[in-house]
Design an enzyme around this catalytic site. Structure first.
Site, mmCIF file in Angstrom:
data_model
loop_
_atom_site.group_PDB
_atom_site.id
_atom_site.type_symbol
_atom_site.label_atom_id
_atom_site.label_comp_id
_atom_site.label_asym_id
_atom_site.label_seq_id
_atom_site.Cartn_x
_atom_site.Cartn_y
_atom_site.Cartn_z
ATOM 1 N N ASP A 301 -3.940 1.483 6.631
ATOM 2 C CA ASP A 301 -2.791 2.056 6.217
ATOM 3 C C ASP A 301 -3.094 3.399 5.850
ATOM 4 O O ASP A 301 -4.153 3.897 5.923
ATOM 5 C CB ASP A 301 -2.102 1.613 4.586
ATOM 6 C CG ASP A 301 -1.310 0.189 4.753
ATOM 7 O OD1 ASP A 301 -0.847 -0.039 5.799
ATOM 8 O OD2 ASP A 301 -1.023 -0.198 3.395
ATOM 9 N N ASP A 597 0.151 -3.808 1.376
ATOM 10 C CA ASP A 597 0.374 -3.482 -0.015
ATOM 11 C C ASP A 597 2.007 -4.253 -0.048
ATOM 12 O O ASP A 597 2.035 -4.734 -1.189
ATOM 13 C CB ASP A 597 0.377 -2.110 -0.518
ATOM 14 C CG ASP A 597 1.094 -1.329 0.439
ATOM 15 O OD1 ASP A 597 1.831 -1.639 1.405
ATOM 16 O OD2 ASP A 597 1.042 0.014 0.382
ATOM 17 N N ASP A 601 3.437 -7.869 3.867
ATOM 18 C CA ASP A 601 2.161 -7.844 4.434
ATOM 19 C C ASP A 601 1.491 -9.001 4.275
ATOM 20 O O ASP A 601 0.334 -9.264 4.921
ATOM 21 C CB ASP A 601 1.607 -6.714 3.758
ATOM 22 C CG ASP A 601 1.946 -5.397 4.030
ATOM 23 O OD1 ASP A 601 2.308 -5.416 5.371
ATOM 24 O OD2 ASP A 601 1.701 -4.361 3.558
HETATM 25 MG MG MG Z 1 4.202 3.289 1.680
#
Ligand code: MG
Ligand code: ADP
Length: 874
Positions: A301, A597, A601
């Site tokens: 990410d 997160d 996911d």
């Molecule tokens: Mg975010």
């Protein structure tokens, strides 16, 4: 907290009992069931039957010692792993003493007020007091896969508990929305508790490494049995008395069995888990420890993992006023209806809170999504009293931010209902048909998109704001079903800066050197993603290709494989795109670690070889689907865990090498002495002494080795590459033969010098004990010279190798051990020679490392081929 504590005493911890995995007895028994140990058991029975009671007793003692060490070490390792894994246990946001605090879900008591957000696993049975589009997946309880929309409305008293929509049940998962509830039941009192009094303890899977080593142990066991049988038959055929030959065969078996292997393996894995934890990566599944070692792609990410997630609004654009310089200053002077509208929207459509004290003396600490916190801080900088605005404005309905929607909005009462929305510019524009509030501006989405693009190219995260006065006649404002947002007026763009995290750049560079690719997978705008990727050297060019979720929609899986082979940045991706990227990378044979997160996911985290969840910002759902949780959400910790994974594997190899080479030494010496017609140099008890007592701790000590400085300078290990490869065999053969030759040299020397039989055996055994105490330092690196390794760096090893020699010298002079080992003290003249052997085994190993550094076998083969070419050319 006192009240909470006393309630905790009354109601007990909010935990369902776990079944025990294994009783202590089962664990102890398991120590004897490994194939390696069963050979020793057979040896014990046989020696006992042929009335060699000393040897039998020694074998029994060794079995006991080995089982105890194994049992204790494994238990300790397991407990420390359990303790570390518990760090990833669920936590809950609870209101206590007026503070919103995070506590262990196990500490919840009836009466606690708990906050729920998407991705939360409901920590206890709750009576809901506030909900905003709260959808809960109750399939765990009901088997029903459709989510249930919750509300706070009273329900009929005769409804079954599970049908009451104003309750949220322990173990179910919030799939979207927000809610607040009061704990009514905990642990066994909950619906879940009534179904399952205890949750089944998860079987701890054996790791691939353990499985491979077990297979290896089987091979060794068969080899041992085979070679002892051959030796026995050969010896008897050569005319040796059967009984003596039998003892030899037993000695042989005892010599080769690497008893220490399973324990050392467990210890190495447990130490890996511990080291990773100290570098802020909590392992949730043991196999992850070694998979990390062969990881070659990290999909990360952006926000919060690569960047600090500490955002500051630095740019604002509005349709009428254009670009407004905001910068990084404390006081921002914005005037005019448009900027005011922007600020109002970001304050009202906002779930975060800045630290403040309310009128009822309740202290609220800062909490919420950093994006929203930044927006509130921005509002404060413009002189807005956030608390006052919120107090004075009634909220009629709201839709909280979900990554999936990429927007959030509220309906507030401002002399009539007004809808205020904020979100990703493209998403907001889809709902707009006008822009500007100051004066008429022609609605042109392209102008807005171009401005957004410009901000994003500077690495800013961009949000658009929009609003519309609702007509209550047409738009029926129902708090449970917010009106569909459409016909909005775009009011502006807000750009915020989020600096890269400290240390991430170096970490990414190190990953590169280690042959690990870093791929950015983000929900943010393509230009923002590219700018940050460029800054962090994930890509090298300003115009590097960025693939967006929209593009992914229109690519099939085979095209995607080609894309993932060369593209390093994926932007505006939804969780299911992430899953596809992971799959495509895996299809290309990559070992993929991926971060996540959010609620959605889970599948990507499960599919990845290593699913990495965020400990701080992550949801329960993501954490539960993961193999590893980062306590600080930091990319650096992922890279650190990969490094430690490699260290674990290296250490397992070191241990294996040491055990194999010392086993080889004794077996070669025994077989050579049979064929040379010499007496037996070591009785079985002496070999056990060597294997278990003197050198037995050194193998475990090797597992404590720190990583070598070059662990990250090598390409990742192929996942299917075993522990025992060619290099390891080369090393084993060379040093094994050297040790054996050295020991026999001393044996023959003692015979020629006319020493008695016990002294001869003493010389042979002492040579092995001492030389191995040196040899263990050869094992510490496959490439680097002993001089380059920090010899005193592993204290445990230093103590155990010095201890081994001291213990052995003691045994040479103490009558009871002399009797058992059938040895006697060694004259000074022998010690000199023993020193030479110890030196020799070090030199041989050094020579081999040097030779390998110059190309090893490959070079030799080349030369040979070339020479053959010349010969045939003539
Ligand atoms: Mg975010
Ligand atoms: P990431 O965490 O990978 O940056 P997100 O899914 O959090 O991606 O955000 C995607 C986009 O949604 C952002 O670029 C931004 O435009 C928008 N966004 C993010 N947070 C919020 C929020 N709290 N409210 C409204 N829009 C948001």
């Amino acid at each position: 907290p006192r009240e909470a504590r006393s309630r905790l005493e009354v109601h007990g911890a909010n935990e369902l009992e776990r079944e025990r995995r294994q009783t202590a007895w089962q664990a102890l028994l398991a120590q004897f069931t490994s194939p390696l140990i069963s050979i020793l058991v057979v040896a014990f029975v046989v020696t006992f039957l042929i009335a060699e009671y000393t040897d039998a007793a020694v074998i029994a003692a060794v079995l006991a010692i080995n089982a105890t060490i194994g049992f204790v070490q494994e238990r300790r390792a397991e407990q420390s792993v359990d303790a570390l894994m518990a760090l990833a246990a669920p936590r809950s946001m609870v209101l206590r003493d007026g503070h919103l605090v995070e506590v262990d879900a196990a500490e919840l008591v009836p009466g606690d007020v708990v906050e729920l957000a998407s991705g939360t696993r409901v920590p206890a049975d709750l009576r809901l007091v506030r909900t905003t589009t709260l959808d809960i997946d109750e399939s765990l309880l009901t088997g029903e896969s459709a989510t249930v929309r919750k509300s706070t409305d009273p329900v009929a008293a005769d409804l079954l508990a599970v049908d009451r929509v104003n309750l949220a049940f322990m173990g179910t998962v919030v799939s979207s929305g927000r809610g607040t509830g009061v704990v009514v039941e905990t642990a066994a009192g909950t619906q879940l508790g009534s179904i399952a009094q205890s949750i089944r303890a998860q079987e701890r899977p054996t790791t691939p490494l353990q499985a491979r080593m077990t297979r290896f142990a089987h091979v060794v066991a068969v080899a041992v049995l085979g070679s002892t049988a051959v030796a026995f038959v050969a010896g008897v055929a050569l005319g040796a008395p059967a009984e003596e030959m039998f003892l030899t065969a037993v000695a042989l078996a005892v010599a080769v069995v690497p008893e220490g292997l399973p324990v050392a393996l467990t210890v190495a894995l447990a130490l890996g888990v511990r080291r990773m934890a100290s570098r802020r990566a909590i392992i949730r599944s043991l196999p992850a420890v070694e998979t990390l070692g062969s990881t070659d792609v990290i999909g990360s990410d952006k926000t919060g993992t690569l960047t600090a997630n500490r955002m500051t609004v630095v740019a604002v654009w509005t349709p009428c006023a254009g670009h407004l310089a905001v910068g990084d200053v404390d006081v921002v002077d914005l005037s005019g209806p448009e900027p005011t509208a922007v600020v109002r929207t970001v304050v009202l459509s906002n779930e975060a809170d800045l630290a403040h004290e309310t009128d009822e003396d309740v202290v609220v600490e800062e909490h919420g999504d950093p994006t929203e916190v930044a927006l509130l801080e921005f509002a404060v900088r413009t002189g807005v009293d956030v608390a006052a605005v919120r107090r004075d404005t009634a909220v009629l309905a709201e839709v909280p931010f979900e990554s999936r929607l990429r927007l959030a909005y509220v309906v507030v009462d401002e002399d009539g209902a007004v809808l205020r929305a904020k979100g990703a510019p493209e998403r907001i524009l889809e709902l707009c048909d006008a822009m500007g509030v100051d004066h008429e501006v022609v609605f042109d989405p392209d102008v807005v998109l171009a401005e957004a693009e410009r901000m994003a190219a500077d690495g800013l995260r961009v949000l658009a704001t929009a609003q519309r006065r609702l007509d209550t006649e047409v738009d029926d404002v129902d708090p449970h079903a917010p009106p569909r947002a459409r016909g909005l007026v775009l009011t502006g763009l807000v750009g915020m800066h989020d600096p890269p995290r400290r240390g991430v750049l170096e970490s990414i560079r190190r990953c590169r050197r280690a042959g690990i690719r870093v791929v950015m997978i983000t929900g943010d705008h393509a230009a923002t993603a590219r700018a940050i990727a460029r800054e962090l050297e994930i890509v090298d060019a300003d115009d590097a290709r960025v693939v967006t979720g929209v593009e992914l929609e229109s690519t099939d899986d085979s095209a995607l494989e080609a894309i993932v082979a060369e593209v390093d940045v994926f932007a505006r991706v939804a969780p299911d795109h992430k899953l596809r990227v992971v799959r495509a990378l895996q299809a290309a044979g990559r070992v993929v670690a991926v971060t996540g997160d959010g609620v959605n996911d889970g599948p990507a985290l499960k599919a990845a070889d290593i699913g990495v969840a965020m400990g701080r910002s992550g949801t329960d759902v993501a954490r539960e689907a993961s193999d590893m949780v980062l306590t600080d959400d930091d990319f650096v910790s992922i890279a650190a865990a990969v490094e430690e994974g490699r260290v674990v594997f290296d250490n397992v190899r070191k241990v294996t090498y040491f055990l194999l080479s010392t086993g080889a030494a004794s077996i070669v010496a025994i077989i050579a002495s049979i064929f040379a017609g010499l007496p037996l140099p070591y009785v079985p008890a002496a070999l056990l002494w060597l294997n278990v007592v003197t050198n037995g701790l050194q193998d475990v000590a090797l597992a404590f080795d720190q990583g070598e400085p070059d662990v990250l300078d090598r390409p990742p290990r192929r996942r299917d590459e075993g522990v025992v490869n060619r290099v390891l065999w080369e090393r084993t053969a060379l040093t094994g033969v050297t040790l054996a030759a050295g020991s026999l040299w001393l044996f023959v020397w003692a015979i020629d010098a006319g020493l008695d039989a016990a002294q001869q055996r003493g010389a042979a055994l002492t040579t092995l004990v001492v030389a191995m105490a040196f040899h263990v330092y050869n094992a510490r690196s496959e490439r680097r010279s002993i001089v380059a390794t920090h010899v005193a760096g592993n204290r445990f090893l230093l103590v155990s190798s010095l201890g081994a020699v001291a213990l052995h010298v003691g045994a040479l002079y103490w009558q009871p051990t002399r009797d058992v080992l059938q040895v006697a003290d060694v004259p000074a003249a022998a010690w000199l020679r023993i020193g030479v052997v110890a030196l020799a085994v070090v030199l041989v190993s050094e020579g081999h490392k040097w030779w390998r550094s110059r190309g090893g076998v490959a070079r030799l083969r080349d030369r040979f081929v070339r020479a053959a070419g010349r010969l045939s050319g003539r």
